[in-house]
Design an enzyme around this catalytic site. Structure first.
Site, mmCIF file in Angstrom:
data_model
loop_
_atom_site.group_PDB
_atom_site.id
_atom_site.type_symbol
_atom_site.label_atom_id
_atom_site.label_comp_id
_atom_site.label_asym_id
_atom_site.label_seq_id
_atom_site.Cartn_x
_atom_site.Cartn_y
_atom_site.Cartn_z
ATOM 1 C CG HIS A 318 5.249 3.044 4.191
ATOM 2 N ND1 HIS A 318 4.551 2.082 4.877
ATOM 3 C CD2 HIS A 318 6.396 3.248 4.895
ATOM 4 C CE1 HIS A 318 5.228 1.724 5.949
ATOM 5 N NE2 HIS A 318 6.352 2.409 5.989
ATOM 6 C CB CYS A 319 1.877 0.494 -0.345
ATOM 7 S SG CYS A 319 0.700 1.510 0.555
#
Length: 332
Positions: A318-319
Protein backbone atom coordinates in the site's frame (compact mmCIF):
# COMPACT_ATOMS: atom_id res chain seq x y z
CA UNK A 1 -12.15 11.27 -1.37
CA UNK A 2 -13.55 8.08 -2.90
CA UNK A 3 -12.94 4.77 -1.20
CA UNK A 4 -10.06 2.73 -2.58
CA UNK A 5 -12.66 0.15 -3.65
CA UNK A 6 -14.25 2.56 -6.14
CA UNK A 7 -13.15 2.43 -9.81
CA UNK A 8 -9.66 3.71 -10.64
CA UNK A 9 -8.36 5.36 -13.76
CA UNK A 10 -4.85 4.15 -12.92
CA UNK A 11 -2.31 3.53 -10.16
CA UNK A 12 0.66 5.81 -9.54
CA UNK A 13 4.01 4.54 -8.24
CA UNK A 14 7.57 5.88 -7.86
CA UNK A 15 10.72 3.99 -8.82
CA UNK A 16 13.49 3.46 -6.21
CA UNK A 17 16.64 5.27 -7.31
CA UNK A 18 18.75 6.29 -4.32
CA UNK A 19 19.53 6.03 -0.62
CA UNK A 20 18.54 3.38 1.88
CA UNK A 21 15.73 2.13 -0.36
CA UNK A 22 18.29 0.82 -2.84
CA UNK A 23 20.69 -0.29 -0.10
CA UNK A 24 24.46 -0.61 0.01
CA UNK A 25 25.12 -3.14 -2.75
CA UNK A 26 24.00 -3.97 -6.25
CA UNK A 27 22.28 -7.06 -4.86
CA UNK A 28 20.30 -4.84 -2.47
CA UNK A 29 19.42 -2.50 -5.33
CA UNK A 30 18.20 -5.36 -7.51
CA UNK A 31 16.12 -6.68 -4.61
CA UNK A 32 14.42 -3.28 -4.32
CA UNK A 33 13.89 -2.98 -8.07
CA UNK A 34 12.56 -6.50 -8.17
CA UNK A 35 9.88 -6.00 -5.54
CA UNK A 36 8.76 -2.61 -6.92
CA UNK A 37 8.51 -4.21 -10.36
CA UNK A 38 6.61 -7.21 -8.95
CA UNK A 39 4.01 -4.93 -7.38
CA UNK A 40 3.73 -2.86 -10.56
CA UNK A 41 3.21 -5.95 -12.72
CA UNK A 42 0.66 -7.37 -10.27
CA UNK A 43 -1.37 -4.14 -10.32
CA UNK A 44 -1.03 -3.87 -14.11
CA UNK A 45 -3.04 -7.10 -14.41
CA UNK A 46 -6.03 -5.08 -13.17
CA UNK A 47 -5.47 -1.46 -14.26
CA UNK A 48 -2.92 0.88 -15.89
CA UNK A 49 0.18 1.73 -13.85
CA UNK A 50 2.11 5.00 -14.22
CA UNK A 51 5.59 4.92 -12.69
CA UNK A 52 7.46 8.14 -11.87
CA UNK A 53 11.22 7.69 -12.15
CA UNK A 54 14.10 10.03 -11.46
CA UNK A 55 15.75 10.88 -14.81
CA UNK A 56 18.93 9.17 -13.60
CA UNK A 57 17.04 5.87 -13.17
CA UNK A 58 14.42 6.05 -15.94
CA UNK A 59 16.27 3.71 -18.31
CA UNK A 60 16.76 1.13 -15.54
CA UNK A 61 13.07 1.42 -14.65
CA UNK A 62 12.01 0.80 -18.25
CA UNK A 63 14.31 -2.22 -18.44
CA UNK A 64 12.69 -3.77 -15.34
CA UNK A 65 9.12 -2.81 -16.16
CA UNK A 66 8.90 -3.46 -19.88
CA UNK A 67 5.91 -2.33 -21.87
CA UNK A 68 3.31 -3.07 -19.19
CA UNK A 69 4.02 0.10 -17.21
CA UNK A 70 4.26 3.70 -18.40
CA UNK A 71 7.35 5.51 -17.06
CA UNK A 72 7.33 9.29 -16.57
CA UNK A 73 10.37 11.28 -15.47
CA UNK A 74 10.65 13.71 -12.55
CA UNK A 75 13.29 14.30 -9.85
CA UNK A 76 12.81 12.04 -6.81
CA UNK A 77 14.39 11.55 -3.40
CA UNK A 78 12.58 8.31 -2.48
CA UNK A 79 9.96 5.90 -3.77
CA UNK A 80 6.93 5.86 -1.43
CA UNK A 81 4.25 7.24 -3.73
CA UNK A 82 1.45 6.77 -1.19
CA UNK A 83 3.15 9.42 0.95
CA UNK A 84 4.82 11.79 -1.50
CA UNK A 85 2.11 11.79 -4.16
CA UNK A 86 -1.22 13.61 -4.08
CA UNK A 87 -4.37 12.32 -2.44
CA UNK A 88 -6.95 12.32 -5.21
CA UNK A 89 -10.45 13.62 -4.57
CA UNK A 90 -13.52 14.17 -6.72
CA UNK A 91 -15.69 17.28 -6.75
CA UNK A 92 -18.24 19.13 -8.88
CA UNK A 93 -15.47 20.28 -11.22
CA UNK A 94 -13.93 16.85 -11.63
CA UNK A 95 -10.66 15.44 -10.33
CA UNK A 96 -8.78 17.17 -7.53
CA UNK A 97 -5.42 16.38 -5.93
CA UNK A 98 -4.69 17.30 -2.33
CA UNK A 99 -1.10 18.50 -2.01
CA UNK A 100 -0.19 17.88 1.63
CA UNK A 101 3.01 19.36 3.01
CA UNK A 102 5.61 16.58 2.96
CA UNK A 103 8.59 16.89 5.32
CA UNK A 104 10.12 13.43 5.41
CA UNK A 105 7.70 11.77 7.87
CA UNK A 106 8.15 14.44 10.53
CA UNK A 107 11.61 15.72 9.52
CA UNK A 108 13.35 12.43 10.20
CA UNK A 109 17.14 12.94 10.31
CA UNK A 110 17.80 10.40 7.54
CA UNK A 111 15.12 11.66 5.16
CA UNK A 112 15.57 13.91 2.14
CA UNK A 113 12.55 15.56 0.58
CA UNK A 114 13.62 18.46 -1.63
CA UNK A 115 12.25 16.74 -4.74
CA UNK A 116 9.59 14.55 -3.11
CA UNK A 117 7.87 17.64 -1.70
CA UNK A 118 7.09 18.70 -5.28
CA UNK A 119 6.01 15.36 -6.73
CA UNK A 120 2.34 15.74 -5.78
CA UNK A 121 1.90 18.81 -7.97
CA UNK A 122 3.71 17.14 -10.88
CA UNK A 123 1.52 14.05 -10.65
CA UNK A 124 -1.56 16.26 -10.42
CA UNK A 125 -0.51 18.03 -13.61
CA UNK A 126 0.00 14.73 -15.45
CA UNK A 127 -3.40 13.54 -14.20
CA UNK A 128 -5.14 16.75 -15.24
CA UNK A 129 -6.29 17.33 -11.65
CA UNK A 130 -6.93 20.61 -9.87
CA UNK A 131 -4.46 21.02 -7.01
CA UNK A 132 -6.02 21.44 -3.57
CA UNK A 133 -3.26 22.98 -1.42
CA UNK A 134 -3.04 22.11 2.28
CA UNK A 135 -0.92 23.61 5.02
CA UNK A 136 -1.05 20.37 7.02
CA UNK A 137 1.87 17.96 7.05
CA UNK A 138 0.37 14.60 6.16
CA UNK A 139 0.94 11.52 4.05
CA UNK A 140 -1.39 9.22 2.18
CA UNK A 141 -0.41 6.32 4.44
CA UNK A 142 -1.72 8.31 7.39
CA UNK A 143 -5.37 8.21 6.26
CA UNK A 144 -7.95 5.64 5.19
CA UNK A 145 -11.48 6.61 4.07
CA UNK A 146 -14.62 4.58 3.54
CA UNK A 147 -15.89 6.87 0.77
CA UNK A 148 -19.03 7.61 2.79
CA UNK A 149 -17.68 10.36 5.02
CA UNK A 150 -15.43 8.58 7.54
CA UNK A 151 -11.64 8.69 7.80
CA UNK A 152 -9.23 6.73 10.04
CA UNK A 153 -6.18 8.56 11.41
CA UNK A 154 -3.67 8.07 14.24
CA UNK A 155 -2.80 10.56 16.95
CA UNK A 156 0.95 10.09 16.47
CA UNK A 157 0.90 11.14 12.79
CA UNK A 158 -1.31 14.19 12.31
CA UNK A 159 -0.54 15.45 15.86
CA UNK A 160 3.17 14.60 15.61
CA UNK A 161 5.30 17.54 16.89
CA UNK A 162 7.64 16.92 13.96
CA UNK A 163 4.76 17.37 11.54
CA UNK A 164 2.15 19.75 12.94
CA UNK A 165 3.41 21.11 16.29
CA UNK A 166 0.74 23.80 16.65
CA UNK A 167 -2.24 21.80 15.41
CA UNK A 168 -5.03 20.42 17.60
CA UNK A 169 -7.49 17.61 17.01
CA UNK A 170 -10.06 20.22 16.06
CA UNK A 171 -7.81 21.92 13.48
CA UNK A 172 -6.78 18.58 11.97
CA UNK A 173 -10.42 17.51 11.70
CA UNK A 174 -11.38 20.82 10.09
CA UNK A 175 -8.64 20.42 7.47
CA UNK A 176 -9.60 16.81 6.74
CA UNK A 177 -13.20 17.90 6.25
CA UNK A 178 -12.13 20.70 3.91
CA UNK A 179 -9.73 18.63 1.79
CA UNK A 180 -11.29 15.15 1.80
CA UNK A 181 -14.97 15.95 2.23
CA UNK A 182 -15.29 13.72 5.29
CA UNK A 183 -17.67 14.28 8.19
CA UNK A 184 -16.34 11.79 10.73
CA UNK A 185 -12.74 11.47 11.92
CA UNK A 186 -11.97 8.25 13.79
CA UNK A 187 -8.85 8.69 15.92
CA UNK A 188 -6.76 5.63 16.70
CA UNK A 189 -4.04 6.12 19.31
CA UNK A 190 -0.94 4.89 17.45
CA UNK A 191 0.67 2.52 14.99
CA UNK A 192 2.71 -0.66 15.31
CA UNK A 193 5.85 -0.87 17.44
CA UNK A 194 8.40 -1.17 14.60
CA UNK A 195 6.92 1.91 12.93
CA UNK A 196 8.58 4.07 15.62
CA UNK A 197 12.07 2.76 14.82
CA UNK A 198 14.60 4.71 12.77
CA UNK A 199 12.98 4.24 9.36
CA UNK A 200 9.38 4.23 10.58
CA UNK A 201 6.57 6.68 9.91
CA UNK A 202 5.58 7.15 13.57
CA UNK A 203 2.25 5.46 13.23
CA UNK A 204 0.74 5.22 9.77
CA UNK A 205 -2.77 3.82 9.88
CA UNK A 206 -2.44 1.79 6.66
CA UNK A 207 -0.52 -0.95 8.43
CA UNK A 208 -2.99 -1.07 11.33
CA UNK A 209 -6.54 -0.69 10.05
CA UNK A 210 -8.66 -0.05 6.98
CA UNK A 211 -12.35 0.12 6.08
CA UNK A 212 -13.11 -2.40 3.32
CA UNK A 213 -16.72 -1.22 3.39
CA UNK A 214 -18.66 1.42 5.32
CA UNK A 215 -19.28 0.40 8.92
CA UNK A 216 -16.51 -2.22 9.00
CA UNK A 217 -12.93 -1.93 10.25
CA UNK A 218 -10.43 -4.55 9.15
CA UNK A 219 -7.92 -4.59 12.02
CA UNK A 220 -4.40 -5.95 12.41
CA UNK A 221 -4.21 -8.54 15.19
CA UNK A 222 -1.14 -9.97 16.88
CA UNK A 223 -2.19 -13.22 18.60
CA UNK A 224 1.18 -13.84 20.28
CA UNK A 225 1.35 -12.00 23.60
CA UNK A 226 5.15 -12.11 23.55
CA UNK A 227 5.15 -9.59 20.69
CA UNK A 228 4.81 -5.92 21.73
CA UNK A 229 2.10 -5.34 19.14
CA UNK A 230 -0.21 -7.67 21.06
CA UNK A 231 -0.61 -5.00 23.76
CA UNK A 232 -0.53 -2.18 21.19
CA UNK A 233 -3.46 -3.63 19.29
CA UNK A 234 -5.51 -4.10 22.45
CA UNK A 235 -5.25 -0.33 22.95
CA UNK A 236 -6.04 0.37 19.29
CA UNK A 237 -9.01 -2.01 19.33
CA UNK A 238 -10.44 -0.26 22.40
CA UNK A 239 -10.41 3.03 20.49
CA UNK A 240 -12.58 1.76 17.61
CA UNK A 241 -16.09 3.19 18.10
CA UNK A 242 -18.75 0.68 19.14
CA UNK A 243 -20.87 1.27 16.04
CA UNK A 244 -18.11 -0.04 13.76
CA UNK A 245 -17.81 -3.80 13.25
CA UNK A 246 -14.29 -5.18 13.68
CA UNK A 247 -12.86 -7.99 11.56
CA UNK A 248 -9.47 -9.24 12.75
CA UNK A 249 -6.67 -10.03 10.31
CA UNK A 250 -4.00 -11.92 12.30
CA UNK A 251 -0.33 -11.14 11.75
CA UNK A 252 2.07 -13.68 10.25
CA UNK A 253 3.53 -16.27 12.61
CA UNK A 254 7.08 -14.91 12.27
CA UNK A 255 7.72 -12.53 15.15
CA UNK A 256 11.27 -11.22 14.78
CA UNK A 257 14.11 -10.56 12.38
CA UNK A 258 17.72 -9.52 12.97
CA UNK A 259 16.55 -6.08 14.12
CA UNK A 260 13.91 -7.22 16.63
CA UNK A 261 10.11 -7.56 16.55
CA UNK A 262 8.73 -7.27 13.01
CA UNK A 263 5.67 -5.30 11.93
CA UNK A 264 4.64 -7.70 9.17
CA UNK A 265 1.00 -6.97 8.42
CA UNK A 266 -1.54 -8.14 5.88
CA UNK A 267 -3.36 -4.82 6.35
CA UNK A 268 -0.96 -3.05 3.99
CA UNK A 269 -2.71 -4.34 0.86
CA UNK A 270 -3.83 -2.36 -2.18
CA UNK A 271 -7.31 -2.57 -3.69
CA UNK A 272 -7.49 -2.06 -7.45
CA UNK A 273 -10.01 -2.63 -10.24
CA UNK A 274 -11.28 -6.16 -9.73
CA UNK A 275 -8.38 -7.16 -7.52
CA UNK A 276 -6.43 -6.88 -4.30
CA UNK A 277 -2.62 -6.96 -4.29
CA UNK A 278 -1.64 -8.28 -0.88
CA UNK A 279 1.54 -8.61 1.14
CA UNK A 280 2.69 -12.17 1.76
CA UNK A 281 5.70 -13.30 3.78
CA UNK A 282 6.31 -16.99 2.96
CA UNK A 283 4.45 -17.60 6.20
CA UNK A 284 2.00 -20.33 7.31
CA UNK A 285 -0.72 -17.69 7.73
CA UNK A 286 -0.41 -16.32 4.17
CA UNK A 287 -3.16 -18.56 2.78
CA UNK A 288 -5.63 -17.74 5.54
CA UNK A 289 -4.91 -14.03 5.15
CA UNK A 290 -5.58 -14.14 1.40
CA UNK A 291 -8.86 -15.94 2.07
CA UNK A 292 -9.81 -13.29 4.64
CA UNK A 293 -9.06 -10.51 2.16
CA UNK A 294 -11.16 -12.27 -0.48
CA UNK A 295 -14.05 -12.35 1.99
CA UNK A 296 -13.56 -8.67 2.87
CA UNK A 297 -13.55 -7.67 -0.81
CA UNK A 298 -16.05 -10.04 -2.46
CA UNK A 299 -15.80 -10.42 -6.20
CA UNK A 300 -12.13 -9.39 -6.39
CA UNK A 301 -9.18 -11.59 -7.23
CA UNK A 302 -6.56 -11.53 -4.46
CA UNK A 303 -2.91 -11.95 -5.44
CA UNK A 304 0.09 -11.99 -3.14
CA UNK A 305 3.51 -10.38 -3.57
CA UNK A 306 6.40 -11.26 -1.26
CA UNK A 307 6.61 -8.03 0.74
CA UNK A 308 9.58 -8.86 2.97
CA UNK A 309 11.95 -6.66 0.94
CA UNK A 310 9.46 -3.79 1.25
CA UNK A 311 9.03 -4.18 5.00
CA UNK A 312 12.82 -4.33 5.39
CA UNK A 313 12.84 -0.84 3.86
CA UNK A 314 10.02 0.52 6.01
CA UNK A 315 6.79 -0.11 4.12
CA UNK A 316 4.52 -2.45 2.19
CA UNK A 317 2.44 -2.76 -0.96
CA UNK A 318 0.00 0.00 0.00
CA UNK A 319 2.89 2.36 0.78
CA UNK A 320 4.22 2.33 -2.78
CA UNK A 321 0.91 2.67 -4.62
CA UNK A 322 -1.57 5.55 -4.97
CA UNK A 323 -4.94 5.30 -6.69
CA UNK A 324 -6.29 7.84 -9.14
CA UNK A 325 -10.09 7.51 -9.16
CA UNK A 326 -12.04 7.25 -12.38
CA UNK A 327 -14.09 10.41 -12.76
CA UNK A 328 -17.40 9.70 -14.47
CA UNK A 329 -18.18 12.44 -16.97
CA UNK A 330 -21.89 13.15 -17.11
CA UNK A 331 -23.10 14.47 -20.43
CA UNK A 332 -25.73 17.17 -20.95
Amino acid sequence: MPAETEPHRCTWMAWPSAGYTLGDSEADADEARGVWAAVAHAVAEFEPVRMVADPSAARVARDWLGSDVEVLEAPLDDAWMRDIGPTFVVGPDGLGAVDWVFNGWGAQPWARWEHDARVACQVAEWAGATVVPSAMVNEGGGIHVDGQGAVLVTETVQLDPGRNPSWTRASVEEELRRTLGVQRVVWLPRGLTRDYDEFGTRGHVDIVATMPSPGTVLLHAQPDDSHPDHAVMEVVRAAVPDDLAIVDLPAPEVLTDEDGPVDYSYLNHYVCNGGVVACVFDDPRDGTALESLAAAYPGREVVGVDARPLFARGGGVHCITQQEPLVQVVGP
